[in-house]
Design a protein around this motif. Structure first.
Motif, PDB file in Angstrom:
ATOM      1  N   GLY A 354       0.810  -1.312  -0.099  1.00 11.36           N
ATOM      2  CA  GLY A 354       0.027   0.116   0.045  1.00 11.36           C
ATOM      3  C   GLY A 354       1.030   1.345   0.074  1.00 11.36           C
ATOM      4  O   GLY A 354       1.980   1.123  -0.059  1.00 11.36           O
ATOM      5  N   ALA A 359      -3.216   5.602   0.069  1.00 13.32           N
ATOM      6  CA  ALA A 359      -4.071   4.647  -0.717  1.00 13.32           C
ATOM      7  C   ALA A 359      -4.048   3.231   0.144  1.00 13.32           C
ATOM      8  O   ALA A 359      -2.975   2.877   0.741  1.00 13.32           O
ATOM      9  CB  ALA A 359      -3.417   4.339  -1.912  1.00 13.32           C
ATOM     10  N   GLU A 360      -4.892   2.595  -0.077  1.00 14.46           N
ATOM     11  CA  GLU A 360      -5.127   1.170   0.629  1.00 14.46           C
ATOM     12  C   GLU A 360      -4.278   0.335   0.409  1.00 14.46           C
ATOM     13  O   GLU A 360      -3.643   0.077  -0.656  1.00 14.46           O
ATOM     14  CB  GLU A 360      -6.680   0.854   0.603  1.00 14.46           C
ATOM     15  CG  GLU A 360      -7.055   0.380  -0.814  1.00 14.46           C
ATOM     16  CD  GLU A 360      -8.440   0.076  -1.001  1.00 14.46           C
ATOM     17  OE1 GLU A 360      -9.111   0.081  -0.021  1.00 14.46           O
ATOM     18  OE2 GLU A 360      -8.911  -0.443  -2.121  1.00 14.46           O
ATOM     19  N   ASP A 361      -3.928  -0.857   1.439  1.00 14.52           N
ATOM     20  CA  ASP A 361      -3.125  -1.790   0.942  1.00 14.52           C
ATOM     21  C   ASP A 361      -4.160  -2.834   0.079  1.00 14.52           C
ATOM     22  O   ASP A 361      -5.366  -3.026   0.310  1.00 14.52           O
ATOM     23  CB  ASP A 361      -3.132  -2.627   2.285  1.00 14.52           C
ATOM     24  CG  ASP A 361      -1.978  -2.166   3.101  1.00 14.52           C
ATOM     25  OD1 ASP A 361      -1.206  -0.931   2.797  1.00 14.52           O
ATOM     26  OD2 ASP A 361      -1.486  -2.404   4.353  1.00 14.52           O
ATOM     27  N   VAL A 362      -3.292  -3.348  -0.970  1.00 18.14           N
ATOM     28  CA  VAL A 362      -4.094  -4.195  -1.799  1.00 18.14           C
ATOM     29  C   VAL A 362      -3.035  -5.323  -1.958  1.00 18.14           C
ATOM     30  O   VAL A 362      -1.811  -5.586  -1.800  1.00 18.14           O
ATOM     31  CB  VAL A 362      -4.384  -3.692  -3.094  1.00 18.14           C
ATOM     32  CG1 VAL A 362      -5.331  -2.650  -2.955  1.00 18.14           C
ATOM     33  CG2 VAL A 362      -3.184  -3.098  -3.822  1.00 18.14           C
TER      34      VAL A 362
END
Length: 383
Positions: A354, A359-362
């Protein structure tokens, strides 16, 4: 009439660039590989993301001067907006600085590790998206084809200091050269280029570098915090260097793509084998710009040229993946820490990656393909 004139200007600029920079061996390999991508997409549809709908990222000199200026204006706009990371990084004063902060914080995880290529793909895309959504930029992230300018980078369309450049070289300052940590002599010192001082021409001549340094390649003012996140305003400095650019010519990139069949060796050769005196195209591009902050391993995104360089890194990975899409879209290697220090387990496609508060972890698997990755948000190719 205005619309036609704009189109005609872009077309003529494209013709001029094609005449001045004929396709190199890497360009030809990319072009010859596109049928493989199209065939893969026919067998593995990616929803609304098709080759026809994909964004085309373009090389700097293939943009018109106005398109280049639109890009640098958007970067300057990002530099004018308030930071989101100021609570954790007192030195961050702008949205542009946010990206530098994230890179500083995550460098030990995202270099020499499983995450190097997929994380930087996410990072560059997110920056491109910020330019478009926050600064009304209509284009897409351009890339720097290293080979085009390797013989004389200081006088290239990137660094000539014109309004259509990414800013000029730094003023001439006497220094001993650029040290390369971990490399044996004589590969541990790049001879000085023709700059070293503040950039005084082009769109970034008044830019302030606010955070860092952490691992400076030139003498500069120390940061008030040991983590490099304190406020330390100073000029943008460059030492545009053809000695470093010499390892980024097309033959090196072509060999990188074609001679390394497994992701471990592809990434290892790309990032550099410093104990053997091999810098790799990744380090070669960074040290072509050099200076402060471009020559600082942690703070390098603080020079706007970083983004064109790492877009080219992504392009090279994209070309490498196209040689065997069935295998290479799922191929990761290395451990979860930089150079396996401290020792860690091998990374996997299910590991999270991430961008901190940005921004979010993916999962890494979401970052492997430019066509349909990140839940369909990735939909681009290189022109």
């Amino acid at each position: 009439m205005v619309q036609f004139t704009t189109w005609a200007t872009a077309f003529l600029v494209g013709l001029a660039a094609a005449a001045e920079y004929p396709p190199d061996v890497v360009d030809k390999l990319a072009e010859s590989s596109l049928p493989k991508l199209k065939e893969y997409l026919e067998k593995n549809p990616q929803g609304s993301c098709t080759y026809e709908t994909a964004v085309k990222r373009r090389e700097w000199s293939n943009l018109s001067v106005q398109e280049r200026k639109d890009y640098t204006d958007a970067v300057l706009c990002l530099m004018s907006k308030p930071a989101l990371t100021s609570a954790q990084a007192p030195g961050a004063k702008s949205r542009f600085d946010d990206y530098v902060v994230i890179h500083i914080q995550q460098t030990p995880r995202n270099h020499g590790s499983t995450f190097f290529l997929p994380w930087h793909r996410y990072y560059v895309w997110h920056y491109e998206n910020a330019l478009r959504t926050e600064c009304n930029y209509k284009g897409y992230q351009p890339y720097w084809n290293w080979d085009r300018y390797a013989k004389d980078p200081a006088n290239s369309p990137l660094f000539d200091g014109s309004e259509g450049s990414m800013g000029g070289n730094g003023a001439k300052v006497t220094h001993q050269g650029i040290p390369i940590p971990g490399a044996p002599s004589p590969y541990n010192m790049i001879p000085p280029g023709s700059g070293g001082g503040c950039v005084t021409t082009g769109p970034f001549k008044n830019m302030s570098v606010n955070v860092g340094p952490l691992a400076p390649s030139l003498q500069t003012t120390r940061n008030p915090q040991s983590d490099g996140l304190g406020y330390n305003p100073r000029c943008l400095r460059r030492d545009v260097n053809k000695n470093a650019a010499a390892v980024t010519t097309a033959n090196y990139t072509y060999d990188l793509i074609t001679a390394n069949k497994e992701i471990y060796w592809f990434q290892t050769v790309m990032e550099g084998q410093f104990p053997q005196g091999k810098w790799g195209v990744h380090a070669g591009g960074h040290y072509t710009v050099s200076g402060d902050p471009a020559g600082d391993f942690y703070v390098s995104p603080g020079d706007p040229m970083f983004w064109l360089h790492h877009t080219m890194i992504d392009r090279v990975w994209w070309i490498w993946q196209m040689q065997d899409l069935e295998k290479r879209l799922t191929q990761v290697s290395m451990t979860r820490t930089m150079n396996n220090f401290p020792p860690s387990a091998n990374g996997t496609l299910d590991d999270l990656s991430g961008l901190g508060v940005l921004a979010e972890d993916v999962k890494v698997r979401e970052l492997m393909s430019t066509m349909g990755g990140l839940g369909g948000k990735f939909c681009y190719v290189y022109d």
